[in-house]
Design a protein around this motif. Structure first.
Motif, PDB file in Angstrom:
ATOM      1  N   GLN A  47      -4.349  -2.758   6.928  1.00  0.00           N
ATOM      2  CA  GLN A  47      -5.142  -3.525   7.890  1.00  0.00           C
ATOM      3  C   GLN A  47      -6.483  -3.948   7.304  1.00  0.00           C
ATOM      4  O   GLN A  47      -6.965  -5.042   7.577  1.00  0.00           O
ATOM      5  CB  GLN A  47      -5.337  -2.708   9.173  1.00  0.00           C
ATOM      6  CG  GLN A  47      -4.044  -2.505   9.942  1.00  0.00           C
ATOM      7  CD  GLN A  47      -4.120  -1.394  10.959  1.00  0.00           C
ATOM      8  OE1 GLN A  47      -5.163  -0.767  11.160  1.00  0.00           O
ATOM      9  NE2 GLN A  47      -2.998  -1.117  11.615  1.00  0.00           N
ATOM     10  N   ASN A  48      -7.081  -3.101   6.478  1.00  0.00           N
ATOM     11  CA  ASN A  48      -8.349  -3.464   5.839  1.00  0.00           C
ATOM     12  C   ASN A  48      -8.184  -4.631   4.873  1.00  0.00           C
ATOM     13  O   ASN A  48      -9.060  -5.485   4.777  1.00  0.00           O
ATOM     14  CB  ASN A  48      -8.967  -2.258   5.137  1.00  0.00           C
ATOM     15  CG  ASN A  48      -9.538  -1.271   6.119  1.00  0.00           C
ATOM     16  OD1 ASN A  48     -10.013  -1.641   7.191  1.00  0.00           O
ATOM     17  ND2 ASN A  48      -9.494  -0.003   5.776  1.00  0.00           N
ATOM     18  N   SER A  74      11.616   2.107  -4.157  1.00  0.00           N
ATOM     19  CA  SER A  74      10.468   2.714  -3.476  1.00  0.00           C
ATOM     20  C   SER A  74      10.174   1.966  -2.169  1.00  0.00           C
ATOM     21  O   SER A  74      10.492   0.788  -2.026  1.00  0.00           O
ATOM     22  CB  SER A  74       9.245   2.704  -4.397  1.00  0.00           C
ATOM     23  OG  SER A  74       8.974   1.386  -4.826  1.00  0.00           O
ATOM     24  N   PHE A  75       9.555   2.666  -1.220  1.00  0.00           N
ATOM     25  CA  PHE A  75       9.181   2.086   0.060  1.00  0.00           C
ATOM     26  C   PHE A  75       7.661   2.078   0.191  1.00  0.00           C
ATOM     27  O   PHE A  75       7.000   3.068  -0.133  1.00  0.00           O
ATOM     28  CB  PHE A  75       9.789   2.893   1.219  1.00  0.00           C
ATOM     29  CG  PHE A  75      11.255   2.710   1.361  1.00  0.00           C
ATOM     30  CD1 PHE A  75      11.763   1.728   2.200  1.00  0.00           C
ATOM     31  CD2 PHE A  75      12.143   3.515   0.655  1.00  0.00           C
ATOM     32  CE1 PHE A  75      13.135   1.555   2.331  1.00  0.00           C
ATOM     33  CE2 PHE A  75      13.510   3.351   0.783  1.00  0.00           C
ATOM     34  CZ  PHE A  75      14.012   2.368   1.625  1.00  0.00           C
ATOM     35  N   HIS A  76       7.116   0.959   0.676  1.00  0.00           N
ATOM     36  CA  HIS A  76       5.673   0.809   0.850  1.00  0.00           C
ATOM     37  C   HIS A  76       5.406   0.034   2.130  1.00  0.00           C
ATOM     38  O   HIS A  76       6.220  -0.785   2.547  1.00  0.00           O
ATOM     39  CB  HIS A  76       5.047   0.035  -0.314  1.00  0.00           C
ATOM     40  CG  HIS A  76       5.439   0.530  -1.655  1.00  0.00           C
ATOM     41  ND1 HIS A  76       4.977   1.717  -2.185  1.00  0.00           N
ATOM     42  CD2 HIS A  76       6.267   0.011  -2.590  1.00  0.00           C
ATOM     43  CE1 HIS A  76       5.503   1.890  -3.379  1.00  0.00           C
ATOM     44  NE2 HIS A  76       6.283   0.879  -3.651  1.00  0.00           N
ATOM     45  N   PHE A  77       4.237   0.262   2.736  1.00  0.00           N
ATOM     46  CA  PHE A  77       3.782  -0.631   3.791  1.00  0.00           C
ATOM     47  C   PHE A  77       3.271  -1.886   3.106  1.00  0.00           C
ATOM     48  O   PHE A  77       2.685  -1.826   2.019  1.00  0.00           O
ATOM     49  CB  PHE A  77       2.656   0.005   4.616  1.00  0.00           C
ATOM     50  CG  PHE A  77       3.124   1.136   5.472  1.00  0.00           C
ATOM     51  CD1 PHE A  77       4.027   0.917   6.511  1.00  0.00           C
ATOM     52  CD2 PHE A  77       2.671   2.414   5.243  1.00  0.00           C
ATOM     53  CE1 PHE A  77       4.464   1.971   7.294  1.00  0.00           C
ATOM     54  CE2 PHE A  77       3.108   3.475   6.024  1.00  0.00           C
ATOM     55  CZ  PHE A  77       4.006   3.243   7.050  1.00  0.00           C
ATOM     56  N   ARG A 108      -0.142   6.819   8.887  1.00  0.00           N
ATOM     57  CA  ARG A 108      -1.435   6.384   9.429  1.00  0.00           C
ATOM     58  C   ARG A 108      -2.358   5.814   8.352  1.00  0.00           C
ATOM     59  O   ARG A 108      -2.855   4.704   8.476  1.00  0.00           O
ATOM     60  CB  ARG A 108      -2.122   7.555  10.142  1.00  0.00           C
ATOM     61  CG  ARG A 108      -3.461   7.195  10.755  1.00  0.00           C
ATOM     62  CD  ARG A 108      -3.976   8.334  11.637  1.00  0.00           C
ATOM     63  NE  ARG A 108      -5.372   8.299  11.945  1.00  0.00           N
ATOM     64  CZ  ARG A 108      -6.019   7.338  12.568  1.00  0.00           C
ATOM     65  NH1 ARG A 108      -5.400   6.244  12.918  1.00  0.00           N
ATOM     66  NH2 ARG A 108      -7.308   7.435  12.839  1.00  0.00           N
ATOM     67  N   SER A 109      -2.598   6.556   7.279  1.00  0.00           N
ATOM     68  CA  SER A 109      -3.560   6.101   6.272  1.00  0.00           C
ATOM     69  C   SER A 109      -3.082   4.843   5.561  1.00  0.00           C
ATOM     70  O   SER A 109      -3.873   3.957   5.247  1.00  0.00           O
ATOM     71  CB  SER A 109      -3.872   7.208   5.270  1.00  0.00           C
ATOM     72  OG  SER A 109      -2.724   7.542   4.534  1.00  0.00           O
ATOM     73  N   GLY A 110      -1.777   4.738   5.296  1.00  0.00           N
ATOM     74  CA  GLY A 110      -1.246   3.542   4.654  1.00  0.00           C
ATOM     75  C   GLY A 110      -1.437   2.305   5.504  1.00  0.00           C
ATOM     76  O   GLY A 110      -1.827   1.245   5.003  1.00  0.00           O
ATOM     77  N   VAL A 129       0.858  -1.192   0.000  1.00  0.00           N
ATOM     78  CA  VAL A 129       0.000   0.000   0.000  1.00  0.00           C
ATOM     79  C   VAL A 129       0.893   1.239   0.000  1.00  0.00           C
ATOM     80  O   VAL A 129       2.058   1.181   0.382  1.00  0.00           O
ATOM     81  CB  VAL A 129      -0.960   0.027   1.221  1.00  0.00           C
ATOM     82  CG1 VAL A 129      -1.891  -1.174   1.185  1.00  0.00           C
ATOM     83  CG2 VAL A 129      -0.198   0.069   2.524  1.00  0.00           C
ATOM     84  N   PRO A 130       0.338   2.388  -0.414  1.00  0.00           N
ATOM     85  CA  PRO A 130       1.136   3.614  -0.462  1.00  0.00           C
ATOM     86  C   PRO A 130       1.626   4.026   0.923  1.00  0.00           C
ATOM     87  O   PRO A 130       0.963   3.775   1.932  1.00  0.00           O
ATOM     88  CB  PRO A 130       0.165   4.660  -1.005  1.00  0.00           C
ATOM     89  CG  PRO A 130      -0.956   3.914  -1.609  1.00  0.00           C
ATOM     90  CD  PRO A 130      -1.021   2.604  -0.898  1.00  0.00           C
ATOM     91  N   ARG A 131       2.737   4.668   0.928  1.00  0.00           N
ATOM     92  CA  ARG A 131       3.309   5.189   2.172  1.00  0.00           C
ATOM     93  C   ARG A 131       3.202   6.710   2.188  1.00  0.00           C
ATOM     94  O   ARG A 131       4.079   7.403   2.679  1.00  0.00           O
ATOM     95  CB  ARG A 131       4.762   4.740   2.265  1.00  0.00           C
ATOM     96  CG  ARG A 131       5.383   5.014   3.601  1.00  0.00           C
ATOM     97  CD  ARG A 131       6.797   4.470   3.627  1.00  0.00           C
ATOM     98  NE  ARG A 131       7.491   5.076   4.743  1.00  0.00           N
ATOM     99  CZ  ARG A 131       8.614   5.737   4.660  1.00  0.00           C
ATOM    100  NH1 ARG A 131       9.217   5.864   3.500  1.00  0.00           N
ATOM    101  NH2 ARG A 131       9.169   6.269   5.716  1.00  0.00           N
TER     102      ARG A 131
END
Length: 142
Positions: free
Chosen positions: A76-77, A126-129, A69-71, A63-65
């Protein structure tokens, strides 16, 4: 079982989640949120004479970083057991008694666990959660 057919089935099932970009291969430059099979283990001999195989396919969701918080909430969803954004629910929804699972690519599919939840660096820098999702797949060996 055919590896490309199973990977296509995983992609097709996950693509039922609105907004999730799904691949049947590890993309060079993922544009999150994205889902793809990343690694695989094959147990060729789940029955005598090699009639059944069991695979563990590790799928990755990124997911985007854009902000921490939002990432993480978005991730989690995707990791929920049920609901319209649940990867587990989307993959297991392909089970049918007559046709098997993943569009007929295997006999059954079961999402066993999620792990490796954290920050991922993709080879393109690139870095992502993200998280790894362990998918157990059984079917007839070729």
């Amino acid at each position: 079982m055919d590896i490309p057919a199973v990977y296509r089935g995983l992609k097709t099932a996950a693509a039922t989640i609105t907004g999730l970009r799904c691949f049947e291969f590890v993309p060079d430059a993922p544009n999150p949120p994205s889902f793809f099979p990343a690694e695989m283990e094959i147990d060729y001999d789940k029955s005598f004479a090699g009639g059944m195989e069991a695979w563990v396919v590790t799928c990755r969701v990124l997911v985007p970083r854009s902000d921490d918080r939002s990432g993480q909430i978005e991730l989690q969803n995707y990791l929920k057991r049920t609901g319209s954004t649940s990867i587990k629910a989307a993959l297991e929804a392909t089970r049918t008694p007559a046709a098997g699972a993943l569009g007929g690519a295997c006999h059954d599919v079961h999402v066993r666990k999620a792990g490796g939840i954290g920050l991922y660096e993709h080879p393109m820098g690139s870095f992502h959660f993200g998280a790894d999702i362990e998918v157990y797949i059984i079917g007839r060996g070729d």
